[in-house]
Design an enzyme around this catalytic site. Structure first.
Site, PDB file in Angstrom:
ATOM      1  CG  HIS A  84      10.580  -1.294   3.148  1.00 44.76           C
ATOM      2  ND1 HIS A  84       9.751  -0.880   2.131  1.00 44.76           N
ATOM      3  CD2 HIS A  84      11.538  -2.044   2.561  1.00 44.76           C
ATOM      4  CE1 HIS A  84      10.198  -1.359   0.984  1.00 44.76           C
ATOM      5  NE2 HIS A  84      11.278  -2.063   1.211  1.00 44.76           N
ATOM      6  CD  GLU A  87      10.495 -11.760  -1.282  1.00 42.12           C
ATOM      7  OE1 GLU A  87       9.811 -11.707  -2.328  1.00 42.12           O
ATOM      8  OE2 GLU A  87      11.423 -10.975  -1.041  1.00 42.12           O
TER       9      GLU A  87
END
Lengths: 364, 480
Positions: B283, B214
């Site tokens: 998450h 990322e």
């Protein structure tokens, strides 16, 4: 010196890191590393004159910036490029108009080498409205879309992913441009550098990674921060070719740069150049440089100064008169003084500038 | 002994799917690992494998049946030699109406569950809360107030997922500089199937699968945007954007300012944000408040499919870095979307989703589901709530909220994010300045609890806001 390695050899070298190798390299003093190469590439008289002028401009500009900093006219951080001039000038001599340049925070030299106006750079250093960022960026954050200079980035290593993005855009647009992405030996240890190496090679992006190894990341020597001190080998696991280059000799820089840029432009993907260089000044203006000896610095200055080497060649090989060089010196000093004059008399930004350039207006 | 084969869940948020094909027929022997059937959701097609050995005694759900709820028995396996007909009599619901018999799903989808207000919804901070009623999320959203396109426009029922994909596809057709990059956006068709079909239409040059890096690909996207390309960077979830946040904040949001206006960054960072279902603390983070804090960014968090489409198209055209916060649970929800050639909505405009005179409920994204259900329930008790969907968090449309509060004199905010320095805190502060004289009660915030998201189903329900808490907060500000 550690001669430039054959690119193919570096790329195909899949052996495990040779632990003895970097240690050996580290045992050498900077001056030993920069022992004259037996067959240095030669410059024409015009090329040497050009390199001399360009490097001298950076040197004098940085000296002036240091002076203005001492007078309190430049604030914050100020990282000088003195000693490293041959790197960016040699690279620029091998690039063509339209190639992009991006670097970290030690960026004044890169901006001048890209042809940015010294007045605009100096005025940014003093935080004035005539600065390249209208006084809102400062030493580490300047840009010129016109000169394809994309900064000037204050976060160590960030410019490597960004520069890879410039190359991504070049490949996307198929415009034939190359991204010259500079970083220091400190940034070369950042994780995103290797994420970027991976994608650049995976997608064959036209980028040349220039690692300016000036031997110290702030005050931490390469040997104390890097398990692999041969930065040209940092791309081996991705199959990216690399070379170690004498970054104090503008001729070897240009020669290696020509090879690297041609590789990138041809669609072969990225290329790594480790420029072995040296900064004479501290990391920033507030650095007392206790991590190295005065002897180490003065030996480099006396024996391997990139500008003095060219000056000597101009006189001894190209038959340039001392008086002509003095005229060049005077011209450069005048340019730099003008920039300082401008930067100290230009008004500060209008207070209304506080609220501008935060967002762009959406297109109609 | 007979064993039921249950409709499996393919993802934490799957509620139902289509039983597309049986690969075994009744009477076939099966052993562990054999593929019995294929099932399909709007996200993916997957195979159902046998985990027991025996004989496929009965098929309870015919192939081609849609809307089969998770955990519904779909077949019965008996041990070899066991009486198949005995199994048949045991086999639960008859084939035809099997979907009408949902087994309790592992997530929060139990419609019609009692909603008792949590006793302490007024003060959201710090103290442990008494157990609150489970949150209930309807899969059928009430029709929103729509006034941003011509009357009589044909409406097409569309999922948020399809709306996002359509928005990207339309903008990619419109401008070549637009491309999508991210993990699994191309060959895999999107981890949440948002980019489904884009690779086939636009090719690998413009739909770029990245490695799982990322930080690196966000930087590459920003660098490409500096040159005038218009990247759409998909994060598989915004939780992973933490790896890239330096480029989002330091490179994308600040460079225009630091360059004195020279270097814009037309980029969209998008992906699911906030809690999904049972995926744990790493998450489930809601980053709405984080990004809304940063000058140089625009932050969008739509609820409906039409807003998702109209605002994503606007985001892609916008010359600034945009954080586009989606929600995994909303992806599969359907809403009417206007059938227009080019449906673009203005960024920075809230919408009054439901009108009312007694109290203003302000929310956004999935928070709207709590707000709207609460408003419905409150209406039955004679309290008319006006529900405002912020849609854009930065720039925040305070005017719409203030106008409403001038009318109602009361305000409750609803969000799944943490209480401290949240969106509700911001609205509360703004109302104190801009609507102080109109307020008849303190602004109350209904938020996620001040804890990392737990995994256990009951604790997760407690950690999220719920309709009961919204109702209780509204009654509190109405002094009822």
């Amino acid at each position: 010196m550690d001669a430039a390695k054959d690119a193919g050899q570096a790329a195909s070298d899949t052996s495990l890191p040779e632990t003895g190798r970097p240690a050996q390299a580290e045992a050498q003093s900077p001056a030993e590393i920069h022992a004259p190469a037996p067959n240095s590439p030669q410059f024409t008289r015009e090329e040497d004159l050009h390199a001399y002028h360009e490097m001298l401009l950076i040197r004098r500009f940085e000296e002036k910036a240091g002076q203005l900093y001492g007078m309190g006219l430049i604030g914050g951080f100020c990282h000088l490029y003195i000693g490293q001039e041959a790197v960016v000038i040699g690279m620029q001599m091998a690039s063509v108009e339209g190639d992009q340049v991006i670097t970290g925070y030690r960026d004044h030299g890169h901006m001048l080498a890209c042809g940015m106006d010294p007045k605009g750079v100096m005025a940014e250093l003093t935080g004035r409205r005539g600065g390249y960022s209208r006084g809102k960026g400062g030493s580490m954050h300047m840009f010129s879309r016109e000169k394809q200079f994309f900064g000037g980035h204050g976060i160590v290593g960030a410019q490597v992913s960004l520069g890879t993005g410039l190359a991504f855009a070049d490949a996307y647009k198929k415009n034939g441009k190359v991204s010259l992405t500079y970083m220091g030996d400190g940034a070369a240890n950042q994780g995103q550098v290797y994420e970027s190496f991976n994608m650049a090679q995976l997608w064959k992006l036209p980028v040349v990674y220039v690692i300016e190894n000036n031997r110290y990341a702030m005050g931490t020597s390469v040997a104390r921060a890097s398990a692999q001190t041969d930065f040209s080998r940092r791309g081996i696991s991705f199959g990216i070719p690399g070379e170690q280059v004498d970054g104090m000799d503008v001729r070897t820089v240009r020669e290696a740069a020509t090879r690297a840029i041609a590789h990138a432009r041809s669609g072969e993907g990225p290329y790594i150049l480790e420029m072995q260089t040296y900064r004479y000044r501290g990391h920033s203006m507030s650095d007392p440089a206790k991590y190295r000896t005065k002897d180490e610095v003065s030996k480099m200055r006396e024996e391997h100064d990139p500008i003095e080497m060219v000056r000597k060649r101009l006189i001894e090989m190209h038959g340039v008169a001392e008086a002509d060089l003095k005229a060049t010196d005077a011209k450069v000093r005048e340019t730099v003084n003008e920039s300082a004059e401008f930067a100290t008399h230009d008004p500060e930004p209008d207070p209304a500038e506080l609220w501008t350039d935060i967002l762009l207006e959406a297109r109609a | 002994m007979a064993t039921d084969i249950l409709m499996p869940a393919l993802s934490p948020t799957m509620e139902e799917g289509k039983l597309s094909k049986w690969l075994k027929k009744e009477g076939d022997p099966v052993k562990s690992g054999d593929v019995l059937a294929e099932i399909e959701t709007d996200k993916a097609t997957m195979e159902v494998e046998a985990i027991d050995e025996g004989v496929l005694a009965r098929i309870l759900i015919e192939e081609g049946t849609e809307g089969v709820k998770v955990n519904t028995p779909i077949a019965v396996i008996v041990a070899e030699g066991e009486d198949v007909s005995a199994a048949a009599s045991r086999g639960g619901a008859p084939k035809a109406d099997a979907p009408a018999q949902p087994a309790p799903a592992p997530d929060m989808q139990a419609e019609g569950q009692a909603e008792t207000p949590a006793p302490s919804a007024k003060t959201q901070d710090d103290k442990p809360k008494a157990p609150a009623a489970p949150a209930t999320i309807t899969s059928k959203a009430p029709a929103p107030v729509m006034e941003e396109f011509p009357e009589g426009t044909e409406m097409v029922t569309t999922t948020v997922r399809e709306a996002l994909r359509d928005a990207m596809a339309e903008e990619m057709r419109r401008e070549e500089a637009v491309f999508v990059m991210g993990e699994e956006v191309a060959e895999y068709q999107g981890a949440y199937k948002i980019t489904q079909g884009l690779l086939q239409e636009f090719g690998a040059r413009r739909v770029v699968d990245t490695p799982i890096t990322e930080h690196g690909f966000a930087g590459i996207g920003v660098g490409a945007a500096f040159t005038g390309l218009r990247p759409i960077v998909e994060f598989m979830t915004f939780n992973f954007a933490m790896q890239a946040i330096d480029h989002i904040i330091n490179s994308a949001a600040k460079t225009l300012y630091m360059s004195g206006g020279q270097l814009g960054c037309p980029i969209v960072f998008r992906g699911p944000n906030g809690a999904a279902a049972r995926v744990g603390a790493q998450h489930s983070h809601d980053y709405s408040a984080w990004y809304s804090n940063v000058p140089g960014l625009k932050v969008i968090a739509p609820y409906t499919a039409s807003d998702a489409k109209g605002l994503l198209k606007a985001a892609i055209r916008d010359p600034n870095p945009i954080i586009f916060l989606e929600n995994e649970i909303l992806y599969g929800q359907s809403f009417p979307v206007p059938k227009l050639d080019d449906f673009v909505l203005p960024i920075g405009k809230a919408r009054v989703h439901r009108t009312g005179k007694d109290v203003t409920i302000v929310s956004f994204s999935i928070g709207m589901t709590y707000a709207l259900k609460a408003a419905q329930a409150l209406a039955e008790e004679g309290i008319e709530a006006e529900v405002i969907d912020l849609r854009t968090l930065r720039p925040m449309d305070t005017d719409t909220v203030v106008e409403s509060v001038k009318k109602t004199g009361r305000c409750v905010t609803v969000e799944e994010g943490f209480p401290q320095s949240g969106i509700g805190a911001e609205i509360s502060a703004r109302l104190m300045v801009d609507a102080f004289d109109y307020l008849d009660a303190p602004v109350l915030r209904v938020t996620g609890k001040d804890v990392p998201m737990p995994y256990a189903a009951n604790l997760e329900k407690l950690a999220l806001p719920n309709v009961g808490e919204v109702i209780e907060a509204v009654k509190a500000v109405c002094y009822r």
